[in-house]
Structure formats: structure tokens, C-alpha cells
Design a protein around this motif. Sequence first.
Motif, short mmCIF file in Angstrom:
data_model
loop_
_atom_site.label_atom_id
_atom_site.label_comp_id
_atom_site.label_asym_id
_atom_site.label_seq_id
_atom_site.Cartn_x
_atom_site.Cartn_y
_atom_site.Cartn_z
N ALA A 1 0.84 -1.20 0.00
CA ALA A 1 0.00 0.00 0.00
C ALA A 1 0.87 1.25 0.00
O ALA A 1 0.59 2.21 -0.73
CB ALA A 1 -0.94 -0.01 1.21
N ALA A 2 1.95 1.23 0.78
CA ALA A 2 2.87 2.38 0.81
C ALA A 2 3.53 2.59 -0.54
O ALA A 2 3.72 3.73 -0.98
CB ALA A 2 3.92 2.17 1.90
N ARG A 3 3.88 1.49 -1.22
CA ARG A 3 4.50 1.59 -2.54
C ARG A 3 3.53 2.23 -3.54
O ARG A 3 3.91 3.11 -4.32
CB ARG A 3 4.92 0.21 -3.05
N ILE A 4 2.27 1.84 -3.49
CA ILE A 4 1.26 2.39 -4.40
C ILE A 4 1.05 3.87 -4.10
O ILE A 4 1.00 4.70 -5.01
CB ILE A 4 -0.05 1.59 -4.29
N GLU A 5 0.93 4.22 -2.82
CA GLU A 5 0.78 5.63 -2.45
C GLU A 5 1.98 6.46 -2.91
O GLU A 5 1.82 7.60 -3.35
CB GLU A 5 0.60 5.78 -0.94
#
Length: 147
Positions: free
Chosen positions: A58-62
Motif C-alpha cells: 500500500a505504501a508503494r502504491i501511495e
Amino acid sequence: MYQRILVTTDGSKLSAKAVKAAIGMAASLRAELVALHVVPRYPVSYFEGAVTITNPEAARIEKQWAERGQALVDAVRVAAEAAGVQAKGVVARSDQVAESILSAAKKHRCDLVVMASHGRRGLKRVLLGSETQQVLTHGSLPVLVLR
């Protein structure tokens, strides 16, 4: 008349129209321009029980969304400066888009907001909401809405 104009961008054709208008207005008024892109949080809770996604994913996508947002506001800044307008780009992270727009306008002491309205009507508007309507309703400064 206006000294600092905030323009929102999401990368759509319609927001590009708003950006172009804001740059033209800022140039004619000799105003500064603040370009804003709001990056939403990844909706992890929507997928609970259906799809598993790790916090690092999720952090990578954000992070990707934020980088895209930075590229958008950088492009606005470059276009504005090419037109002789002093500009800066701002990327905000929030699920509350309208609130982020109003907060950025206040923080950067803007006296006009320029934004596009995607013109959603009926059920789409109810389901997706209208950030433009929220800015108009809850803000106290002038808003130029383009379609």
C-alpha cells in the motif's frame, strides 16, 4: 485583483483546461500560482476479507501516486513559468480532497481557487460526491469552476 491563485489538477483533460485558464489569468493579473494535487490514501479497508495487501505494498502504491502528483504539479509550474508566472507545486496526501484544497488555499494565502468540475449528475454525483461542490459550500474565498 487576485495576488495568488490556487489551481487544482488531477491530470485529466478537464483539469488541464482549468490549469491553462489559471495560468492565463495569473499572467494577466501578475499573480502568483499555486498548483495542487491531492493524493488519496490507499483504501486498504475496502478490501478487507477480499484481497490481501500488505502495508508495504500500500505504501508503494501511495508513493507512486505521490510521484505522479509531483510530476503533474511540476508540469504546471514549468508551464506557468514559461508564461512569466511565478509558480510552485504542492502535493497533499489526504482522503478529504475538498478539505485539502481549502487548507492549501489558506496555508498559501491564495485569494482565488480555480478548478474543474467533471459535471457528474444524478447517481454518479451522489456516489462519487462533488469535491467542487464541497469547496464552493465550505470555502469562503472565490472559486472559478470550469467545465
